[in-house]
Design an enzyme around this catalytic site. Structure first.
Site, PDB file in Angstrom:
ATOM      1  N   GLU A  63     -47.846 160.836  34.480  1.00  0.00           N
ATOM      2  CA  GLU A  63     -48.494 159.612  34.033  1.00  0.00           C
ATOM      3  C   GLU A  63     -47.577 158.784  33.118  1.00  0.00           C
ATOM      4  O   GLU A  63     -47.514 157.566  33.246  1.00  0.00           O
ATOM      5  CB  GLU A  63     -49.804 159.943  33.291  1.00  0.00           C
ATOM      6  CG  GLU A  63     -50.718 158.744  33.157  1.00  0.00           C
ATOM      7  CD  GLU A  63     -52.046 159.111  32.486  1.00  0.00           C
ATOM      8  OE1 GLU A  63     -52.250 160.290  32.180  1.00  0.00           O
ATOM      9  OE2 GLU A  63     -52.852 158.195  32.298  1.00  0.00           O
ATOM     10  N   ASP A  64     -46.926 159.443  32.225  1.00  0.00           N
ATOM     11  CA  ASP A  64     -46.203 158.731  31.169  1.00  0.00           C
ATOM     12  C   ASP A  64     -44.686 158.679  31.322  1.00  0.00           C
ATOM     13  O   ASP A  64     -44.012 158.046  30.510  1.00  0.00           O
ATOM     14  CB  ASP A  64     -46.530 159.359  29.791  1.00  0.00           C
ATOM     15  CG  ASP A  64     -48.003 159.237  29.439  1.00  0.00           C
ATOM     16  OD1 ASP A  64     -48.676 158.375  30.044  1.00  0.00           O
ATOM     17  OD2 ASP A  64     -48.476 160.003  28.576  1.00  0.00           O
TER      18      ASP A  64
END
Ligand code: MN
Length: 731
Positions: free
Chosen positions: A79-80
């Site tokens: 996600e990051d």
């Protein structure tokens, strides 16, 4: 080996455990995540990697497996950061990649949103859960650490995240039986949502800390001393204070005083076997005074989340109630770790997690969701999923009554006693009047207001209001019995009508014998059973009357004929020349005369005498049913009598019963009494009741000199406002 103290600690704990952790794989996952998150920071200013490490540590402490710990370390990289799922699959295998994928997808759904949206999101979460429950456990760890560090976020963010935690993650943790996580999430959310109250409770707990610890130590040592007599080695005995949120719920939501909370203190005894649990329970109840209705056997009936224990609340000599939980080590493990406990024992088992029976509820929710599509259903299913607890309320005398959540004051009344329920007319909760559908809250003092009338009964509408089966069945059986009463009245009247029509008169005490054959045929044990059977039509009188009439003639009438053949040698003689009844019996002087109770003749009435066996002459009115029915069967015993003094007796008074029917208005009785008083009529007895049609019926027993005076009294009474009819009672 990386230079990170938190991770080093994690590794040393994992290594120390006898669980075959793949330490090298965990270190690789850490190194990958550390590299990818490099340069990223948390709101607190700490390097971002502190977060995945903390989540991994939570999962390690829950006893989760290598892949789960790796996935926890990697849970935010897709996600990051620039990392992809295929990277993870290549480096750490399909399982880890799938777990990270699951968590990433879950992160993208806003869980706390509009109700419809929320339902759909929860459904997604459940679906991912049904694929691999470990996704949810990682998510719980993630949420727990985020909650621990929520203080660094904005006020608005704290609120939203806490609400989401309270409404979704707490019920989930509870449903999965992970008590540690559930309680910490609850306490953290509460501290952000209501910091003022949280601090207050914190201070109260702090203030009473030494006192509290002293008390728990005292109880523990007393228990240990007693248990040492039967157990070697001694069972584990732990003491604890209820969580802040648990206290908050009672103090703020239920308005209890801090001092009044029952299970603020809890002592836990952990033993080896189930038998030992019950044995210890016996000892505890022997040592301390058990508080009624506070015993729960979650061993024979585990909670939906598999929680098992015996709970009881007792009171020691100090007058402080405390809860005792008794369980085995295995139950204890399940209680603390819930579904996560699964991995502690099955570490090393390869392949996909098989859908456990524990997770059937997930399947069920998903199935219903697909069928009904009722948005509210699924939200409710999760929210109500905190295994429905009971409510505890007290009677004004301090007896504790426990009832299922949602119970009303009606349930409470029936839980005290059936008669309290039947006679209930109202209720008070904490001294305030409440409606009958009032839902009881734990800790309230409930006072049931009852009618003094023993015949007061429940209302049919109560069946829809009350929650417990106990109350429902008691109300139903009252109505069944009530119908029985109605049936008895109906049956009795019908029988009396038939007997009258056939000119039969049977003393009541002889009825059971007279009807014994029919009662037996219809398996009636008592005469009331028979009346009831007639009332509801089980016995058809027109069918049995001919035979009854025949029997009646044989038994009663022929008997009397035989008696009459003896020519009255046994009539008692009166010694005075004139009998006080004022009646002259033709042909017999000075005999004992009595006015029959069945028709109460008055001077002026046409009368006839019956020569009884041993009790003189009994005088009836000529229109008395007894005379009419029997005059032909034993004519020789009927004898002419007449009133002395030409119909109106001079000095004697005679009791007569009047049946007065009138409107049920205030003061009607007083007006009737005034009217009688003005006429100088002696009144012996007055009774009244309200008829079904709303009118009132009064029975007046008065004394009159004869029929003339009676007529004037009747016409007087008919003039009283509201009086509709006045009749001489025929009984
Ligand atoms: Mn995270």
């Amino acid at each position: 080996m990386p230079n990170d103290s938190a991770f080093e600690e994690l590794i040393s704990i994992a290594t120390a455990q006898d669980k075959n952790y793949n330490i090298q794989k965990i270190i690789s996952a850490y190194e990958f995540a550390s590299e990818k998150h490099d340069g990223q920071f948390r709101e607190s200013g700490e390097p971002y990697i502190t977060h995945p490490i903390a989540v991994a540590r939570i999962l390690l402490d829950l006893g989760m497996d290598t892949d789960t710990i790796c996935a926890a370390l990697l849970h935010d990289v897709v996600e990051d950061t620039q990392a992809s799922l295929s990277d993870l699959k290549k480096l750490f295998g399909e399982d880890v990649a799938n777990l990270v994928d699951g968590v990433t997808k879950l992160n993208q759904v806003a869980l706390y949103s509009k109700e419809e949206q929320q339902a759909e999101n929860i459904r997604k979460m459940l679906l991912s859960m049904s694929k691999d429950i470990r996704v949810i456990i990682i998510k719980l760890g993630d949420r727990l650490h985020n909650m621990r560090t929520l203080g660094f976020r904005s006020e608005q963010k704290r609120r939203t995240v806490s609400l989401e935690t309270m409404s979704i993650f707490v019920p989930l943790a509870n449903r999965l039986g992970i008590r540690q996580v559930k309680e910490e999430l609850e306490d953290l959310s509460f501290s952000y949502l209501d910091p003022y109250a949280y601090n207050e409770i914190d201070q109260m707990l702090e203030k009473s800390k030494s006192e509290r610890e002293e008390f728990i130590e005292l109880i523990k040592s007393r228990l240990a001393e007693r248990l040492a007599q039967d157990f070697n080695p001694l069972p584990a005995i732990e003491g604890r204070v209820k969580s802040s949120y648990g206290i908050y719920k009672k103090v703020y939501e239920q308005g209890r005083l801090f001092e009044e909370i029952y299970d603020k203190y809890a002592v836990r005894v952990i033993v080896n076997t189930v038998t030992d649990c019950y044995y210890v329970l016996g000892i505890v109840h022997d040592m301390f005074q058990p508080i009624p209705n506070r015993f729960k056997d979650y061993i024979s009936t585990p909670k939906a989340n598999m929680y098992q224990s015996l709970h009881t609340t007792v009171m020691g000599r100090e007058g402080i109630p405390f809860e005792v939980q008794i369980r085995t080590y295995e139950m204890h493990h399940t209680a603390e770790f819930g579904i996560a406990a699964h991995w502690k024992y099955k570490e090393g088992v390869k392949g996909k997690y098989k859908f456990d029976t524990r997770l059937n509820w997930v399947r069920q929710i998903l199935d219903t969701q697909q069928e009904s599509n009722d948005v509210e259903d699924i939200v409710r299913a999760i929210k109500d999923d905190l295994a429905p607890e009971d409510v505890f309320a007290m009677t004004p005398k301090g007896d504790v009554i426990s009832l299922p959540l949602g119970s009303t004051v009606i349930d409470f009344a029936y839980a005290i006693h059936t008669q309290v329920g039947h006679r209930m007319t109202g209720a008070k909760a904490d001294k305030k009047l409440v409606p009958l559908d009032y839902v009881i809250k734990t800790g309230e003092i409930i006072e049931i207001i009852t009618s003094k009338d023993p015949n007061h009964g429940p209302n049919r509408a109560w069946l829809d209001i009350c929650q417990t089966n106990e109350a429902k069945s008691k109300i139903r059986s009252w109505f069944k019995k009530e119908r029985r009463e109605e049936n008895i009245v109906e049956g009795r009247q019908e029988l009396e009508r038939e007997f009258k029509r056939n000119l039969m008169r049977i003393p009541e005490e002889e009825l059971p014998e007279f009807l014994s054959l029919d009662m037996k045929r219809h398996s009636c044990e008592t005469i009331d059973d028979f009346y009831a059977a007639v009332g509801y039509g089980g016995v058809v009188l027109s069918k049995i009357m001919p035979r009854l009439k025949d029997e009646y003639n044989k038994k009663y009438i022929q008997n009397q004929s035989q008696q009459s053949a003896q020519a009255f040698p046994d009539i008692p003689r009166s010694h005075s020349s004139k009998d006080s009844s004022g009646i002259v019996v033709d042909g017999i002087d000075n005999c004992v005369v009595k006015l029959s109770q069945c028709c109460s003749p008055l001077p002026g009435d046409e009368i006839i005498g019956f020569i009884t066996r041993g009790h003189g002459v009994s005088v009836h009115k000529k229109d008395c049913i007894n005379y009419i029915s029997q005059k032909n069967s034993c004519p020789e015993r009927w004898i002419n009598v007449h009133w002395a003094g030409k119909g109106e007796a001079s000095s004697s008074y005679y009791k007569v019963v009047l049946d007065v029917v009138g409107y049920d208005r205030i003061g009607i009785m007083a007006d009737i009494m005034t009217s009688l008083q003005e006429a100088r009529i002696m009144t012996h007895e007055v009774s009244g009741r309200v008829l079904k049609n709303g009118n009132s019926s009064m029975m007046l027993t008065i004394s009159v000199a004869g029929t003339a005076e009676l007529q004037s009294v009747i016409s007087r009474l008919k003039k009283v406002e509201g009086v509709m009819s006045v009749d001489r009672s025929t009984k």
